[in-house]
Design a protein around this motif. Structure first.
Motif, PDB file in Angstrom:
ATOM      1  N   VAL A  42       0.845  -1.207   0.000  1.00  0.00           N
ATOM      2  CA  VAL A  42       0.000   0.000   0.000  1.00  0.00           C
ATOM      3  C   VAL A  42       0.877   1.253   0.000  1.00  0.00           C
ATOM      4  CG1 VAL A  42      -1.664   1.360   1.325  1.00  0.00           C
ATOM      5  CG2 VAL A  42      -1.972  -1.104   1.106  1.00  0.00           C
ATOM      6  N   ALA A  43       1.911   1.259   0.822  1.00  0.00           N
ATOM      7  CA  ALA A  43       2.817   2.404   0.897  1.00  0.00           C
ATOM      8  C   ALA A  43       3.564   2.587  -0.423  1.00  0.00           C
ATOM      9  CB  ALA A  43       3.811   2.219   2.042  1.00  0.00           C
ATOM     10  N   VAL A  44       4.031   1.476  -1.027  1.00  0.00           N
ATOM     11  CA  VAL A  44       4.722   1.546  -2.322  1.00  0.00           C
ATOM     12  C   VAL A  44       3.784   2.100  -3.386  1.00  0.00           C
ATOM     13  CG1 VAL A  44       5.716   0.166  -4.193  1.00  0.00           C
ATOM     14  CG2 VAL A  44       6.402  -0.265  -1.833  1.00  0.00           C
ATOM     15  N   SER A  45       2.541   1.630  -3.393  1.00  0.00           N
ATOM     16  CA  SER A  45       1.562   2.103  -4.377  1.00  0.00           C
ATOM     17  C   SER A  45       1.294   3.591  -4.213  1.00  0.00           C
ATOM     18  CB  SER A  45       0.255   1.316  -4.231  1.00  0.00           C
ATOM     19  OG  SER A  45       0.454  -0.050  -4.513  1.00  0.00           O
ATOM     20  N   THR A  46       1.187   4.043  -2.956  1.00  0.00           N
ATOM     21  CA  THR A  46       0.901   5.450  -2.676  1.00  0.00           C
ATOM     22  C   THR A  46       2.026   6.353  -3.171  1.00  0.00           C
ATOM     23  OG1 THR A  46      -0.391   4.885  -0.719  1.00  0.00           O
ATOM     24  CG2 THR A  46       0.454   7.133  -0.863  1.00  0.00           C
ATOM     25  N   VAL A  47       3.238   6.092  -2.715  1.00  0.00           N
ATOM     26  CA  VAL A  47       4.381   6.924  -3.090  1.00  0.00           C
ATOM     27  C   VAL A  47       4.685   6.771  -4.580  1.00  0.00           C
ATOM     28  CG1 VAL A  47       6.860   7.305  -2.735  1.00  0.00           C
ATOM     29  CG2 VAL A  47       5.360   6.903  -0.778  1.00  0.00           C
ATOM     30  N   GLY A  48       4.567   5.538  -5.088  1.00  0.00           N
ATOM     31  CA  GLY A  48       4.851   5.286  -6.499  1.00  0.00           C
ATOM     32  C   GLY A  48       3.913   6.039  -7.418  1.00  0.00           C
ATOM     33  N   ILE A  53       2.959  10.682 -11.056  1.00  0.00           N
ATOM     34  CA  ILE A  53       2.161  11.804 -11.545  1.00  0.00           C
ATOM     35  C   ILE A  53       2.987  13.091 -11.541  1.00  0.00           C
ATOM     36  CG2 ILE A  53       0.176  13.291 -11.026  1.00  0.00           C
ATOM     37  CD1 ILE A  53      -1.195  10.703  -9.917  1.00  0.00           C
ATOM     38  N   MET A  54       3.657  13.352 -10.425  1.00  0.00           N
ATOM     39  CA  MET A  54       4.453  14.584 -10.303  1.00  0.00           C
ATOM     40  C   MET A  54       5.600  14.623 -11.311  1.00  0.00           C
ATOM     41  SD  MET A  54       3.088  16.328  -7.703  1.00  0.00           S
ATOM     42  CE  MET A  54       4.098  17.158  -6.498  1.00  0.00           C
ATOM     43  N   SER A  55       6.316  13.502 -11.418  1.00  0.00           N
ATOM     44  CA  SER A  55       7.475  13.473 -12.315  1.00  0.00           C
ATOM     45  C   SER A  55       7.062  13.550 -13.780  1.00  0.00           C
ATOM     46  CB  SER A  55       8.308  12.208 -12.069  1.00  0.00           C
ATOM     47  OG  SER A  55       7.578  11.039 -12.377  1.00  0.00           O
ATOM     48  N   THR A  56       5.870  13.038 -14.092  1.00  0.00           N
ATOM     49  CA  THR A  56       5.390  13.095 -15.477  1.00  0.00           C
ATOM     50  C   THR A  56       5.254  14.537 -15.942  1.00  0.00           C
ATOM     51  OG1 THR A  56       4.227  10.985 -15.379  1.00  0.00           O
ATOM     52  CG2 THR A  56       3.452  12.566 -17.002  1.00  0.00           C
ATOM     53  N   SER A 107      -1.397  23.326  -9.140  1.00  0.00           N
ATOM     54  CA  SER A 107      -2.367  22.322  -9.591  1.00  0.00           C
ATOM     55  C   SER A 107      -2.240  21.044  -8.770  1.00  0.00           C
ATOM     56  CB  SER A 107      -2.156  22.010 -11.079  1.00  0.00           C
ATOM     57  OG  SER A 107      -2.380  23.166 -11.867  1.00  0.00           O
ATOM     58  N   ALA A 108      -0.999  20.626  -8.514  1.00  0.00           N
ATOM     59  CA  ALA A 108      -0.772  19.410  -7.715  1.00  0.00           C
ATOM     60  C   ALA A 108      -1.302  19.586  -6.296  1.00  0.00           C
ATOM     61  CB  ALA A 108       0.721  19.077  -7.679  1.00  0.00           C
ATOM     62  N   PHE A 109      -1.132  20.779  -5.733  1.00  0.00           N
ATOM     63  CA  PHE A 109      -1.585  21.033  -4.368  1.00  0.00           C
ATOM     64  C   PHE A 109      -3.118  21.087  -4.286  1.00  0.00           C
ATOM     65  CE2 PHE A 109      -2.824  23.734  -0.821  1.00  0.00           C
ATOM     66  CZ  PHE A 109      -2.057  23.220   0.219  1.00  0.00           C
ATOM     67  N   VAL A 130      -2.902  12.020  -1.203  1.00  0.00           N
ATOM     68  CA  VAL A 130      -3.212  13.454  -1.083  1.00  0.00           C
ATOM     69  C   VAL A 130      -2.212  14.133  -0.156  1.00  0.00           C
ATOM     70  CG1 VAL A 130      -4.888  15.106  -0.145  1.00  0.00           C
ATOM     71  CG2 VAL A 130      -5.666  13.259  -1.647  1.00  0.00           C
ATOM     72  N   LEU A 131      -1.942  13.500   0.969  1.00  0.00           N
ATOM     73  CA  LEU A 131      -0.972  14.039   1.924  1.00  0.00           C
ATOM     74  C   LEU A 131       0.408  14.165   1.282  1.00  0.00           C
ATOM     75  CD1 LEU A 131      -0.349  14.792   4.926  1.00  0.00           C
ATOM     76  CD2 LEU A 131       0.176  12.371   5.287  1.00  0.00           C
ATOM     77  N   PHE A 132       0.844  13.110   0.590  1.00  0.00           N
ATOM     78  CA  PHE A 132       2.163  13.085  -0.038  1.00  0.00           C
ATOM     79  C   PHE A 132       2.279  14.167  -1.117  1.00  0.00           C
ATOM     80  CE2 PHE A 132       5.359  11.607  -3.032  1.00  0.00           C
ATOM     81  CZ  PHE A 132       6.383  11.160  -2.204  1.00  0.00           C
ATOM     82  N   MET A 133       1.266  14.288  -1.987  1.00  0.00           N
ATOM     83  CA  MET A 133       1.335  15.240  -3.094  1.00  0.00           C
ATOM     84  C   MET A 133       1.297  16.684  -2.617  1.00  0.00           C
ATOM     85  SD  MET A 133      -0.828  13.510  -6.226  1.00  0.00           S
ATOM     86  CE  MET A 133      -0.469  14.867  -7.342  1.00  0.00           C
ATOM     87  N   ARG A 134       0.501  16.956  -1.593  1.00  0.00           N
ATOM     88  CA  ARG A 134       0.409  18.342  -1.110  1.00  0.00           C
ATOM     89  C   ARG A 134       1.731  18.814  -0.507  1.00  0.00           C
ATOM     90  NH1 ARG A 134      -5.826  18.434   1.032  1.00  0.00           N
ATOM     91  NH2 ARG A 134      -6.680  19.063  -0.988  1.00  0.00           N
ATOM     92  N   ILE A 135       2.395  17.935   0.206  1.00  0.00           N
ATOM     93  CA  ILE A 135       3.683  18.318   0.809  1.00  0.00           C
ATOM     94  C   ILE A 135       4.756  18.450  -0.267  1.00  0.00           C
ATOM     95  CG2 ILE A 135       5.529  17.566   2.364  1.00  0.00           C
ATOM     96  CD1 ILE A 135       3.316  16.217   4.063  1.00  0.00           C
ATOM     97  N   THR A 136       4.828  17.474  -1.171  1.00  0.00           N
ATOM     98  CA  THR A 136       5.897  17.499  -2.192  1.00  0.00           C
ATOM     99  C   THR A 136       5.666  18.562  -3.263  1.00  0.00           C
ATOM    100  OG1 THR A 136       4.772  15.693  -3.384  1.00  0.00           O
ATOM    101  CG2 THR A 136       6.576  15.086  -1.901  1.00  0.00           C
ATOM    102  N   SER A 137       4.449  19.103  -3.377  1.00  0.00           N
ATOM    103  CA  SER A 137       4.200  20.163  -4.358  1.00  0.00           C
ATOM    104  C   SER A 137       5.050  21.401  -4.068  1.00  0.00           C
ATOM    105  CB  SER A 137       2.719  20.533  -4.402  1.00  0.00           C
ATOM    106  OG  SER A 137       2.295  21.090  -3.170  1.00  0.00           O
ATOM    107  N   PHE A 138       5.360  21.648  -2.777  1.00  0.00           N
ATOM    108  CA  PHE A 138       6.231  22.774  -2.430  1.00  0.00           C
ATOM    109  C   PHE A 138       7.638  22.535  -2.962  1.00  0.00           C
ATOM    110  CE2 PHE A 138       2.877  23.093   0.757  1.00  0.00           C
ATOM    111  CZ  PHE A 138       2.595  24.450   0.729  1.00  0.00           C
TER     112      PHE A 138
END
Length: 451
Positions: A42-48, A53-56, A107-109, A130-138
């Protein structure tokens, strides 16, 4: 026949670039590895999924868009001994990239929930994603700006400073991952949230270092006068190169992202196996990318000097060396796939390990063809031809990869192993087409007319 001096010039540019990208890739690798050990599939799927999406979008608009255009234009200006022109391209490239980076980060945030739902994520994957993307968007905003500053440095042949920055970024990321994911040394145990904080902090650190270096040490300065006295003709020149290059990356990355969405429908076990294989293979991309950077820079210099035979010689030297190194990755994928997969997930995840090992063995076939595609494409971009790589990528990604993925994975829902047979076919066609078109088009008279 390869010439000693040419090999030396290629390696002096390519190896630091390879090292830089391997280290940047290691951010994703260590994030995936540590959260996999912490929280399983589950954790791998979330971060992966979130990282994919972000790297694309970062790759489409910045890494293979504005940055490639800036490197090519700066390289040709340096080859023509025109420093002022190179600095103007650098300043305007950073301006354009900054606007695009802000739009992507916002947009990511703001829309991460909708993006993940569209990707087919469910339950905990959406919650943590959602938690991961909002933090890494910065962090991703500053990472994109850093990418453009690195592109300027590469344009005049400095690949060592971006390598140094990538080392700093990795040290910060790995250290914070270890502290914040697992709660070591009395730090809070934050799991996926800790991974996101570590990634964003490392990316911001890298940007600050690059900005300080560019202001104080770089041969090419970012001067505000080129922004305040903005010349639209130069903006158009950057866009003329960056748009086809962005479209090339978009045709590949969006098809890959859609394929990722299809795979998500097979469940978290299949997705985790695919994601770990993709992460491992991502490391093997880096030699191809590094020699592609060298080809773009060196071919750009020679085209600026109007030395077309020299440009051709550098292109072939980069390709031969890149194919050799990426073929070594093939051997590792064939001989120790299970060892590589186990590094990313608990040994209790037997099904993930078995499927991932088969996928990695199939991925070994595509390595040399991937090298042909990346390096010949980089050589063409250095000469100002970004349309040919785009056209080839459009054919291989949208007419071959995506329809096959949709049918076999999304409709038939067969094993994730077939994903890798399809991508192998795609890279074979992509690499062979670019090699053939390079040979036909990389002729002095053709480039005189084009330029």
């Amino acid at each position: 026949m390869l010439k000693k001096n040419t090999i030396h010039n290629v390696l002096s540019l390519a190896l630091p670039a390879v090292g830089e990208m391997v280290l940047y890739m290691m951010i994703w690798v260590f994030d995936t590895m540590m959260v996999g050990k912490y929280g399983g599939n589950v954790a791998v799927s979330t971060v992966g999924l979130s990282s994919e999406i972000m790297s694309t979008f970062t790759g489409i608009f910045i890494s293979v868009g504005i940055s490639v255009a800036v490197t090519s234009l700066v390289a040709r200006s340096i080859g023509a001994k025109n420093i002022n022109k190179a600095e103007e391209y650098a300043a305007l490239g950073l301006l354009l990239g900054g606007v695009i980076a802000l739009f992507i980060a916002l947009s990511a945030f703001l829309f991460c929930d909708e993006i993940l739902s569209l990707a087919g994520a469910k339950g905990e994957v959406i919650t943590f994603g959602v938690l991961f993307m909002r933090i890494t968007s910065f962090g991703i905003f500053f990472n994109m700006l850093a990418n453009i500053l690195s592109a300027v440095l590469r344009g005049y042949g400095n690949t060592k400073t971006p390598l140094l920055v990538s080392i700093i970024v990795n040290l910060v990321n790995i250290g914070l991952d270890w502290l914040l994911i697992f709660g070591n040394l009395h730090f809070p145990e934050l799991g996926i949230k800790g991974s996101a904080i570590a990634t964003a902090s490392a990316q911001i650190t890298g940007f600050v270092f690059l900005l300080i270096y560019t202001i104080n040490k770089s041969q090419i300065k970012i001067k505000l006068k080129y922004i305040t006295n903005l010349r639209t003709i130069k903006i158009k020149e950057i866009l003329k190169l960056s748009i086809p290059s962005s479209l090339q990356e978009a045709s590949f990355s969006i098809s890959r992202l859609l394929s990722t969405f299809f795979i998500m429908h097979l469940g978290t076990i299949a997705f985790a196996a695919n994601q770990i294989t993709t992460t491992i293979e991502g490391i093997s991309f880096m030699p191809g990318w590094g020699f592609s950077v060298a080809a773009t820079t060196l071919v750009g210099h020679k085209i600026g000097e109007e030395n077309y035979e020299g440009a051709k010689e550098y292109a072939y030297t980069c390709t031969i060396l890149g194919v050799i190194i990426m073929s070594l990755c093939s051997i590792l994928f064939l001989t120790i796939p299970d060892i590589l997969i186990k590094a990313f997930i608990s040994t209790s995840e037997i099904e993930v390990i078995n499927k991932g090992s088969i996928c990695l063995m199939i991925a070994s076939i595509e390595q040399p063809f991937m090298a042909l595609s990346m390096i010949f494409g980089g050589a063409l971009k250095g000469a100002g031809d970004t349309k040919t790589p785009f056209n080839v990528s459009l054919i291989s990604s949208w007419l071959i990869r995506l329809p096959l993925m949709y049918y076999f994975i999304y409709v038939s829902k067969i094993s994730v192993v077939y994903v890798w047979w399809i991508t192998t076919l795609q890279w074979f066609i992509d690499g062979m087409l670019l090699m053939i078109l390079f040979k036909r088009r990389f002729v002095k008279s053709n480039f005189i007319n084009k330029i």
